[in-house]
Design a protein around this motif. Sequence first.
Motif, short mmCIF file in Angstrom:
data_model
loop_
_atom_site.label_atom_id
_atom_site.label_comp_id
_atom_site.label_asym_id
_atom_site.label_seq_id
_atom_site.Cartn_x
_atom_site.Cartn_y
_atom_site.Cartn_z
N LYS A 1 0.85 -1.19 0.00
CA LYS A 1 0.00 0.00 0.00
C LYS A 1 0.89 1.24 0.00
O LYS A 1 1.87 1.31 0.74
CB LYS A 1 -0.90 -0.02 1.23
CG LYS A 1 -1.98 1.01 1.21
CD LYS A 1 -2.92 0.79 2.39
CE LYS A 1 -4.04 1.80 2.37
NZ LYS A 1 -4.97 1.58 3.49
N VAL A 2 0.55 2.21 -0.84
CA VAL A 2 1.32 3.44 -0.92
C VAL A 2 1.12 4.23 0.37
O VAL A 2 -0.02 4.47 0.78
CB VAL A 2 0.88 4.29 -2.14
CG1 VAL A 2 1.57 5.64 -2.14
CG2 VAL A 2 1.16 3.53 -3.43
N PRO A 3 2.21 4.62 1.05
CA PRO A 3 2.06 5.37 2.30
C PRO A 3 1.68 6.82 2.06
O PRO A 3 1.77 7.32 0.94
CB PRO A 3 3.46 5.28 2.93
CG PRO A 3 4.37 5.11 1.76
CD PRO A 3 3.59 4.34 0.72
N ASN A 4 1.24 7.49 3.11
CA ASN A 4 0.96 8.93 3.12
C ASN A 4 -0.18 9.34 2.21
O ASN A 4 -0.23 10.48 1.76
CB ASN A 4 2.22 9.73 2.77
CG ASN A 4 3.35 9.47 3.72
OD1 ASN A 4 3.14 9.35 4.92
ND2 ASN A 4 4.55 9.34 3.19
N GLN A 5 -1.13 8.45 1.94
CA GLN A 5 -2.30 8.82 1.15
C GLN A 5 -3.49 8.97 2.08
O GLN A 5 -3.51 8.39 3.16
CB GLN A 5 -2.57 7.79 0.07
CG GLN A 5 -2.93 6.41 0.61
CD GLN A 5 -3.25 5.42 -0.49
OE1 GLN A 5 -4.07 5.67 -1.34
NE2 GLN A 5 -2.56 4.28 -0.46
N PRO A 6 -4.52 9.72 1.69
CA PRO A 6 -5.71 9.84 2.54
C PRO A 6 -6.39 8.47 2.68
O PRO A 6 -6.77 7.87 1.68
CB PRO A 6 -6.61 10.80 1.77
CG PRO A 6 -5.73 11.48 0.78
CD PRO A 6 -4.61 10.54 0.50
N THR A 7 -6.51 7.96 3.90
CA THR A 7 -7.00 6.59 4.09
C THR A 7 -8.52 6.47 4.05
O THR A 7 -9.03 5.44 3.66
CB THR A 7 -6.50 6.01 5.41
OG1 THR A 7 -6.86 6.90 6.46
CG2 THR A 7 -4.99 5.84 5.38
#
Length: 197
Positions: free
Chosen positions: A134-140
């Motif tokens: 999962k790509v980090p630092n994205q709006p979850t």
Amino acid sequence: MSLIATFAAQAGPTNSILFVTQVPIQGFHEHCLNVRESPCNTGQLRSRGDLYVLYPDGATKNLTRVAGYGQWGSQFTNGIAVRQPCVHWSGNKAVFSMVVGAPRFQYDYTSVNYWQLYEITNFTDAAAVPIITKVPNQPTNYNNVSPIYGTDDRIIFTSDRPRNGIAIFTRSWMSMRKRPRSPGYGVCNLRTGISFC
């Protein structure tokens, strides 16, 4: 020989082709939804697909299944849907949007799942096991779709997170079609976090 293998032998691609499968559904409109009109919750999602790769020799591999995502048959609770893969400039990784999870049963409107960005590596070798992260630092708690790589390695994508983060503005509506749309674009720098433009 399968149809895909026959096509590959005739067309002779020199590079692998990354693609998303889609189950047959009725209605031309469902195939033509653009990013802003596409349904975001899994209850509205009629087509589910896996991420595949077609190698130059005609062999195919279900990358999401081999990496441990999704399941065969009924998709209740553990289903996935993949959309819009984008291969990195190097050809060694790709980013795509995937929703993980599904309603527990038909007409279950309590399940909430979001489209999130994932990266896949280790898929260019047919004998290797692909790695999906999962790509980090994205709006979850928002839907993040249409990812592409910038020339500086940042990931540019569309999100339904409002620019100011105020939840009341999460879903804006297209007035003519009465459908939700994505209000903004995001730029994700994996080292420093996220910024919106």
